[in-house]
Write an enzyme that holds these catalytic residues in place. Structure first.
Site, mmCIF file in Angstrom:
data_model
loop_
_atom_site.group_PDB
_atom_site.id
_atom_site.type_symbol
_atom_site.label_atom_id
_atom_site.label_comp_id
_atom_site.label_asym_id
_atom_site.label_seq_id
_atom_site.Cartn_x
_atom_site.Cartn_y
_atom_site.Cartn_z
ATOM 1 N N GLY A 71 0.809 -1.221 0.000
ATOM 2 C CA GLY A 71 0.000 0.000 0.000
ATOM 3 C C GLY A 71 0.838 1.264 0.000
ATOM 4 C CG ASN A 151 -5.747 3.938 8.405
ATOM 5 O OD1 ASN A 151 -6.001 4.908 7.687
ATOM 6 N ND2 ASN A 151 -4.749 3.947 9.257
ATOM 7 C CB ALA A 200 -1.450 -8.863 -0.535
ATOM 8 C CG HIS A 201 -0.149 -6.550 5.102
ATOM 9 N ND1 HIS A 201 -0.383 -6.151 6.399
ATOM 10 C CD2 HIS A 201 0.283 -5.443 4.451
ATOM 11 C CE1 HIS A 201 -0.069 -4.866 6.531
ATOM 12 N NE2 HIS A 201 0.328 -4.418 5.358
ATOM 13 C CB THR A 237 13.566 -10.106 -9.435
ATOM 14 O OG1 THR A 237 14.802 -9.819 -10.097
ATOM 15 C CG2 THR A 237 13.150 -11.547 -9.703
ATOM 16 C CB CYS A 325 -6.882 15.531 21.493
ATOM 17 S SG CYS A 325 -5.214 15.197 22.056
HETATM 18 C C1 LIG Z 1 -1.970 -0.447 5.906
HETATM 19 C C2 LIG Z 1 -2.334 0.745 5.119
HETATM 20 C C3 LIG Z 1 -1.433 1.301 4.197
HETATM 21 C C4 LIG Z 1 -0.027 0.774 4.034
HETATM 22 O O1 LIG Z 1 0.013 -0.460 3.381
HETATM 23 P P1 LIG Z 1 1.350 -1.347 3.465
HETATM 24 O O2 LIG Z 1 1.131 -2.470 2.515
HETATM 25 O O3 LIG Z 1 1.445 -1.814 4.890
HETATM 26 O O4 LIG Z 1 2.488 -0.482 3.073
HETATM 27 C C5 LIG Z 1 -1.847 2.391 3.456
HETATM 28 N N1 LIG Z 1 -3.081 2.906 3.600
HETATM 29 C C6 LIG Z 1 -3.982 2.390 4.463
HETATM 30 C C7 LIG Z 1 -5.333 3.002 4.572
HETATM 31 C C8 LIG Z 1 -3.630 1.305 5.265
HETATM 32 O O5 LIG Z 1 -4.523 0.818 6.130
#
Ligand SMILES: *Cc1c(COP(=O)(O)O)cnc(C)c1O
Length: 383
Positions: A71, A151, A200-201, A237, A325
């Site tokens: 991400g 998030n 993906a995680h 790669t 806050c």
């Molecule tokens: C976890 C997260 C990311 C970062 O993703 P990674 O694969 O851990 O680098 C970015 N944006 C949001 C909203 C996330 O929850």
């Protein structure tokens, strides 16, 4: 001791089926996807199959999917890659004040490089106002980046409405969909964005892999230069096991999404009403309805987040916390340090994020432990 994991927004466990799908690609089908021999072609076919699975789920074309390391890279690539392709290297970017640091920090960097950036505020539910966004567009606006769902407090933004405004003004639109992809049903067609980031995680795939959807014809400057992988857009790669695992995780999400959303909403609402009913001085953060099916975020008055967190951890519950806050919704909504009766430094913003393995028993146990923890921390403070 119990071991209850309620931090799925931070990371999910890789599904056993995902791990099984990945295993052959570590030692058996391990060749470099760029190699011009049978073994290389076999590895290459595996990542192209994953690309097709992902593209078809998203309603995109395979060549619009670029694999990345996750991400963070996808967000950096979308934002920096797009604006650096602008002739003249100047322009205006619109984002929100509640973005993940993987969006807000690149925006700060670009400000130092001469771009101007508008950080849109949100209302008390953590929602961006599309009219507000419309008003902040000017003739030099080139890019809008607004996350699909937050998030921390789970609010789902009106991305379709925002993308429509962007399109009407000829401005490119990116969304960080890390918390929603493979969790909520949507396609690129309904969403209407030009770029979309995924990791993906966050959906039972492996760590260190993700992708950026890039609408055909959107010019981007590569951030990672080297070989010709990913149609020359992202060198290095290919992470074959990771990409195969991500493809498998998407397949599983497609099968499970319908029932999973309903199950999670039921558990989420059980936790919300449980806390409201038994934890005094608590209130829900984020939007009551337009929120992620797995997100609960509550302010607990009068107790710092780290104190609750360590008590919860000692009771075997993994959740996450910040100062209320400082939680971005309150900061963005303009309540500071409790001056206006809003949350202060001494209030906790506690996040519980639910996942596939979460059970009703775990939710009930969590409510009990939280109520007891809050009572005992409060009475200790009174002594
Ligand atoms: C976890 C997260 C990311 C970062 O993703 P990674 O694969 O851990 O680098 C970015 N944006 C949001 C909203 C996330 O929850």
């Amino acid at each position: 001791m119990k071991n209850i994991y309620l931090d799925f927004a931070a990371s999910t466990p890789a599904d056993p089926g995902v791990i099984r799908a990945m295993l052959p690609y570590f030692d058996s089908i391990f060749a470099n996807t760029s190699s011009k021999h049978t073994a290389g072609r076999e590895a290459r076919a595996a990542i192209e199959k994953a690309r097709e699975t992902i593209a078809s789920f998203l309603g995109a074309m395979p060549e619009e999917i670029v694999f990345t390391s996750g991400g963070t890279e996808s967000n950096n690539y979308a934002i920096k890659g797009f604006v650096r392709a602008i002739p003249g290297g100047r322009g205006h970017i619109i984002t929100s004040s509640i973005e993940h640091p993987a969006v807000s920090k690149p925006c700060r960097t670009l400000e130092k490089e001469g771009f101007s950036v508008t950080y849109l505020p949100v209302d008390r539910y953590g929602m961006v106002d599309p009219d507000d966004l419309k008003r902040s567009i000017n003739t030099s606006t080139r890019l809008i980046s607004i996350m699909h769902a937050n998030n921390e407090f789970g609010t789902i933004q009106p991305i379709e409405a925002i993308a429509k405004i962007a399109c009407e003004h000829g401005v490119a639109m990116h969304t960080d969909a890390v918390q929603t992809f493979a969790h909520l049903p949507f396609t690129i067609g309904t969403m209407g964005v030009d770029m979309l980031s995924v990791s993906a995680h966050k959906f039972y795939g492996p760590k260190g892999v993700g992708f950026l959807y890039i609408k055909k014809g959107t010019p981007l400057v590569s951030l990672i230069e080297g070989g010709n992988q990913e149609m020359g857009r992202r060198a290095s790669t290919s992470n074959v096991p990771g990409i195969v695992g991500m493809g498998k995780a998407v397949e599983q999400a497609v099968e499970r999404m319908g029932t999973e959303i309903h199950d999670l909403i039921a558990l989420r609402d059980r936790l919300i009403s449980g806390i409201a009913g038994s934890v005094s001085g608590s209130s829900l953060n984020g939007h009551p309805l337009k929120r992620l099916p797995n997100n609960v975020n509550v302010t607990i008055k009068g107790i710092p987040g780290d104190e609750i967190l360590s008590e919860m951890d000692a009771a075997g519950i993994c959740c996450s916390a910040g100062a209320a806050c400082k939680s971005s919704v309150n900061e963005a909504a303009g309540s500071h340090q409790g001056r206006d009766g809003g949350p202060s430094e001494k209030d906790a913003a506690l996040r519980f994020s639910l996942g596939r393995p979460t059970t009703a028993e775990e939710i009930d146990y969590t409510v009990n432990i939280l109520a007891r923890t809050v009572d005992s921390l409060r009475s200790r403070k009174k002594l």
